[in-house]
Design an enzyme around this catalytic site. Sequence first.
Site, PDB file in Angstrom:
ATOM      1  N   ILE A   1      41.402  39.825  31.155  1.00  0.00           N
ATOM      2  CA  ILE A   1      40.483  39.015  30.355  1.00  0.00           C
ATOM      3  C   ILE A   1      39.052  39.326  30.788  1.00  0.00           C
ATOM      4  O   ILE A   1      38.728  39.238  31.957  1.00  0.00           O
ATOM      5  CB  ILE A   1      40.742  37.503  30.561  1.00  0.00           C
ATOM      6  CG1 ILE A   1      42.201  37.174  30.223  1.00  0.00           C
ATOM      7  CG2 ILE A   1      39.799  36.673  29.685  1.00  0.00           C
ATOM      8  CD1 ILE A   1      42.569  35.717  30.491  1.00  0.00           C
ATOM      9  N   HIS A   2      38.211  39.706  29.852  1.00  0.00           N
ATOM     10  CA  HIS A   2      36.822  40.020  30.228  1.00  0.00           C
ATOM     11  C   HIS A   2      35.913  39.832  29.030  1.00  0.00           C
ATOM     12  O   HIS A   2      36.320  39.324  27.991  1.00  0.00           O
ATOM     13  CB  HIS A   2      36.740  41.426  30.825  1.00  0.00           C
ATOM     14  CG  HIS A   2      37.141  42.507  29.877  1.00  0.00           C
ATOM     15  ND1 HIS A   2      36.236  43.259  29.181  1.00  0.00           N
ATOM     16  CD2 HIS A   2      38.361  42.937  29.480  1.00  0.00           C
ATOM     17  CE1 HIS A   2      36.872  44.118  28.425  1.00  0.00           C
ATOM     18  NE2 HIS A   2      38.175  43.943  28.582  1.00  0.00           N
ATOM     19  N   GLY A   3      34.666  40.272  29.191  1.00  0.00           N
ATOM     20  CA  GLY A   3      33.637  40.025  28.182  1.00  0.00           C
ATOM     21  C   GLY A   3      34.009  40.390  26.750  1.00  0.00           C
ATOM     22  O   GLY A   3      33.832  39.599  25.833  1.00  0.00           O
TER      23      GLY A   3
END
Lengths: 135, 165
Positions: free
Chosen positions: B13-15
């Site tokens: 999960i990231h930007g």
Amino acid sequence: MVGIIIISHGRFASGLLDAVSMITGEQKQIQAIAFNESQSPEDLKKNVEDSLSLIDMGEGVLIFTDLFGATPFNVAMRIYMESNRKIEVIAGVNLPIVLEAVLCREKEDLGSIYKYVLDVGVDSIKTIPKEIRKK
Amino acid sequence: MTVTHVRMDNRLIHGQVLVSWKSHIEIDHLIVTNDKVASDPLQITLLKAITPIGAKISVFSIEDCVAYCKSKEAENEKIFIIAKLPEDGFALVEKGLDMEMLNLGNQAFVRGAKKLSNTVYMTESGVKSLRKLHEKGIRITCRMMPTDPDTDYWPIIEETFPEWI
């Protein structure tokens, strides 16, 4: 003195550091780290750890990242949880908050800088003053 | 079961997921699946604590992920699955997950990997996993962002890594 590390997607952090130097003059114990599109979180973590060992003189490091929940922040969280160093992490970095941290870090310790600049940062987003806004 | 998107991304999960994908498709439940990640309590705590998204977050082993997606609870959810590697994608299908499409997200360089694009490096085992998925009729795409074209990527992978096909 407390160290400062700014981690961002791309060159935002180094640009920010450039702006800080323009306003406050050349600074010590401060580093910008870019997270590039071909890098893994593990590579970034290694860069941050290398930078921490250069910058941390025992009084701790304030890490700024650009976006909550994104890789630079996630990596900083991982380091915060694993490391024995004094570390605080703030996401959503902007120029006012870094300036404030730079200006008060000579006199204050990490715990108080962190709380103070967090307030400054939140309060730094402004719009056209009421007196000036066109009707 | 409504798995709306399956993404292989070694950043999990990231930007890009939080900002771009979240605004592009509706997500009720974000499931991170990879056996190694699911057995790392520190990583699980992190993933759950720092995801500012109005969706449920779970971290499952591959087996638990498939079981969950087939459960009654999952029926009314729009599920976005993020696994780490193409091998995870194949394992999901092997364990019985139905998927029409698998999207390759970020795959950073690891030893022995070769470049597919600026953001995607493939290993031989990864390419072999994708081939098996392709043979099962699953469409392979390679989109970092929702705005990237929805191109069928298998021919490009085949052309880039003939030695591994």
